[in-house]
Design an enzyme around this catalytic site. Structure first.
Site, mmCIF file in Angstrom:
data_model
loop_
_atom_site.group_PDB
_atom_site.id
_atom_site.type_symbol
_atom_site.label_atom_id
_atom_site.label_comp_id
_atom_site.label_asym_id
_atom_site.label_seq_id
_atom_site.Cartn_x
_atom_site.Cartn_y
_atom_site.Cartn_z
ATOM 1 N N GLY A 1 43.046 39.484 34.715
ATOM 2 C CA GLY A 1 41.992 39.504 35.706
ATOM 3 C C GLY A 1 42.563 39.683 37.101
ATOM 4 N N CYS A 2 41.689 39.977 38.063
ATOM 5 C CA CYS A 2 42.145 40.221 39.434
ATOM 6 C C CYS A 2 42.695 38.958 40.084
ATOM 7 C CB CYS A 2 41.014 40.814 40.264
ATOM 8 S SG CYS A 2 39.471 39.866 40.232
ATOM 9 N N PHE A 3 42.004 37.829 39.924
ATOM 10 C CA PHE A 3 42.503 36.581 40.501
ATOM 11 C C PHE A 3 43.833 36.157 39.876
ATOM 12 C CE2 PHE A 3 37.903 35.750 41.622
ATOM 13 C CZ PHE A 3 38.090 35.775 42.994
ATOM 14 N N ALA B 1 46.715 38.406 41.377
ATOM 15 C CA ALA B 1 47.094 38.089 42.752
ATOM 16 C C ALA B 1 47.752 36.721 42.869
ATOM 17 C CB ALA B 1 45.865 38.150 43.659
#
EC number: 1.2.1.38
Length: 357
Positions: A159-161, A164
């Site tokens: 996922g994006c979170f 990052a």
């Protein structure tokens, strides 16, 4: 078909944000070509009638996601589908020799039981019996699982979170430099993270001129981050994760707080740790001490910009990371995985420099 000429790619869920980004990135790719567009709501329609802003050669017709047709047209399939759908299509594709990159959460967990707990709503309407496939899937964080991705039949893109947050955090967990309890992640993302299907919270009148937390306790990405962190640390990791919606279209900024085990470590020391890990990974840029990442710097690129600071007063380390949530946080990372699977350098065909401002 690793490294064997032009790789043929099917994009399923082509008209969603993840699918659109994947198609756009592959338009200029030297070794991968989109040969099949799949979707349910858009099946039977010419591409130009759906996405006239992204013209494609010969204006192809979007087809239903039939495994037999996909296998005849493609060597790889990128599944950009809502959670709970990829797990129904992926096994059929794998049986037919198609290698799969899944952008959803369906195969991110080693344990099907844990997925069923975290994604209970999807699990309640499905009868999944693919626990072995969940164990076989490779978590698609290329900077950490590159060799495994290259050989994988099924890759679960993070996922994006998690992307990052994990990129700056993992080097310190790997070396045992921080406490594994008390880690706090504060993250902000733009409205495109909610996908293309209309949602009230994403309306301009709702999101503009406002910042709001959501999923404050038990956000789905918490356990995903903990799973990868635990594997790298070799021990249990518990953290607090709170996402926020900010009034911009794309971009994600994650700030991670952790306590250093050695209070004598400086920001320069910690920057050296990051540089040593990511020196040969062009999709991650470590910023100098005192330079903090901005989402605009990563916009429309597949780069993660990471930085670290140390508060000697509190003994806390502050990690910062900025990505484009739709590129490095989704489609670009999927293309990175495709590159590795096709025997190419992971950054092949991917934008690494933003247009500024």
């Amino acid at each position: 078909m690793a490294g064997g000429g032009q790789g043929r790619v099917a994009v399923i869920g082509a008209s969603g944000y993840g699918g659109l980004q994947t198609i756009r990135l592959l338009q200029d790719h030297p070794s991968l070509t989109v040969t099949f567009l799949g979707g349910e709501r858009s099946a039977g329609r010419r591409w130009s009638s759906i996405c006239s802003f992204l013209p494609l050669p010969e204006d192809p017709v979007v087809q239903s996601a039939d495994a037999e047709r996909i296998a005849a047209a493609a060597d790889y399939a990128v599944l950009s589908l809502p959670n709970g759908l990829a797990c129904q299509l992926a096994p059929e594709l794998l049986q037919r020799g198609v290698r799969v990159v899944d952008l959803s959460a369906d195969f991110r967990y080693r344990s099907l039981e844990q997925w069923s707990q975290v994604y209970a709503q999807e699990a309640n309407r499905l009868s999944r019996e693919d626990s072995e496939l969940c164990q076989q899937a490779v978590y698609g964080l290329p900077e950490w699982h590159g060799p495994a991705i290259a050989e994988a039949r099924l890759v679960a893109a993070p996922g994006c979170f998690p992307t990052a947050s994990l990129l700056p955090l993992l080097p310190f967990l790997k070396q045992g430099l921080i406490d594994t309890d008390g880690i706090v992640i504060d993250a902000k993302t733009g409205t495109s993270g909610g996908g293309r299907v209309p949602k009230e919270a994403m309306l301009l009148a709702e999101a503009s001129e406002s910042i709001a937390p959501y999923g404050v306790i038990g956000h789905r990405h918490t356990s995903e981050i903990e799973q990868m962190a635990r594997e790298v640390a070799g021990q249990d990791v518990r953290l607090q994760f709170t996402p926020h919606l900010v009034p911009m279209v794309r971009g994600l900024l994650s700030t991670v707080y952790a306590r250093l085990r050695d209070p004598g470590l400086t920001a320069e020391d910690c920057t050296t740790v990051l540089e040593a890990v990511y020196r040969h990974h062009p999709c991650v840029s470590v910023l100098p001490v005192g330079t903090y990442p901005a989402t605009k710097w990563a916009r429309h690129t597949n780069r993660a910009l990471v930085s670290v600071q140390v508060d000697t007063r509190t003994g806390q380390m502050i990690l910062m990371s900025a990505i484009d949530n739709l590129i490095k946080g989704q489609a670009g990372q999927g293309v990175q995985c495709l590159n590795l699977m096709h025997g190419l350098p992971p950054e092949t065909g991917l934008p690494l420099q933003s247009f500024y401002p």
